[in-house]
Design a protein around this motif. Structure first.
Motif, PDB file in Angstrom:
ATOM      1  N   PRO A  49       3.533  -0.995   2.572  1.00 14.14           N
ATOM      2  CA  PRO A  49       2.499   0.041   2.487  1.00 14.14           C
ATOM      3  C   PRO A  49       1.098  -0.556   2.385  1.00 14.14           C
ATOM      4  N   CYS A 109      -7.933  -2.848   2.036  1.00 12.77           N
ATOM      5  CA  CYS A 109      -6.690  -2.240   1.562  1.00 12.77           C
ATOM      6  C   CYS A 109      -6.696  -2.371   0.040  1.00 12.77           C
ATOM      7  N   ILE A 150      -4.375  -2.035  -2.019  1.00 14.02           N
ATOM      8  CA  ILE A 150      -3.172  -2.698  -2.548  1.00 14.02           C
ATOM      9  C   ILE A 150      -3.291  -4.215  -2.362  1.00 14.02           C
ATOM     10  N   HIS A 151      -3.919  -4.611  -1.245  1.00  9.56           N
ATOM     11  CA  HIS A 151      -4.103  -6.029  -0.927  1.00  9.56           C
ATOM     12  C   HIS A 151      -5.587  -6.239  -0.593  1.00  9.56           C
ATOM     13  N   MET A 169      -7.268  -7.932   2.389  1.00  6.32           N
ATOM     14  CA  MET A 169      -7.259  -7.329   3.740  1.00  6.32           C
ATOM     15  C   MET A 169      -8.557  -6.547   3.906  1.00  6.32           C
TER      16      MET A 169
HETATM   17 CU    CU Z   1      -2.313  -3.659   2.207  1.00 11.38          CU
END
Ligand code: CU
Length: 118
Positions: free
Chosen positions: A70, A105, A107-108, A111
């Motif tokens: 995701p 992103c 979550i990351h 990125m």
């Molecule tokens: Cu991500």
């Protein structure tokens, strides 16, 4: 006076013709601007592709998550923010204002990508 009248009529007709040409050109320009433009960004292998995208004002950009993990698409200036995108899910945003829109992103955060609207 009788000699002048046809000349005036011809000039008027010529004027209308030129006005018509301008009007026609205006319609072509307007329809070109109204044509909906779209662009795609693919999310794959923990990266946005293309990472930097340049579009014209009014373009709708669609991000598609092609990864098995995701991801989200979040603008640094909070202009747009997707929900968590699972595999093959999409997020779209229409850019109505020129500018530079960096995003990442959530979550990351490593990125990152950028949309340039001009
Ligand atoms: Cu991500």
């Amino acid at each position: 006076m009788k000699r002048i009248v046809p000349t005036v009529v011809m000039l008027a007709a010529l004027g209308l013709g030129i006005a018509g040409l301008y009007a026609g050109a205006g319609i072509v320009t307007a329809s070109a601007q109204q044509k909906p433009e779209t662009a795609e960004v693919k999310i794959d292998n923990f990266s946005f592709g293309p990472a930097e995208l340049t579009v014209s004002v009014g373009t709708t950009v669609t991000w598609t998550n092609r990864d098995d993990i995701p991801h989200t698409v979040v603008n640094t200036d909070k202009v747009f923010k997707s929900r968590v995108l699972d595999t093959d899910e999409k997020f779209s945003f229409t850019f109505d204002t020129a500018g530079t829109y960096p995003y990442f992103c959530s979550i990351h955060p490593k990125m990152t990508g950028k949309v340039v609207v001009q």
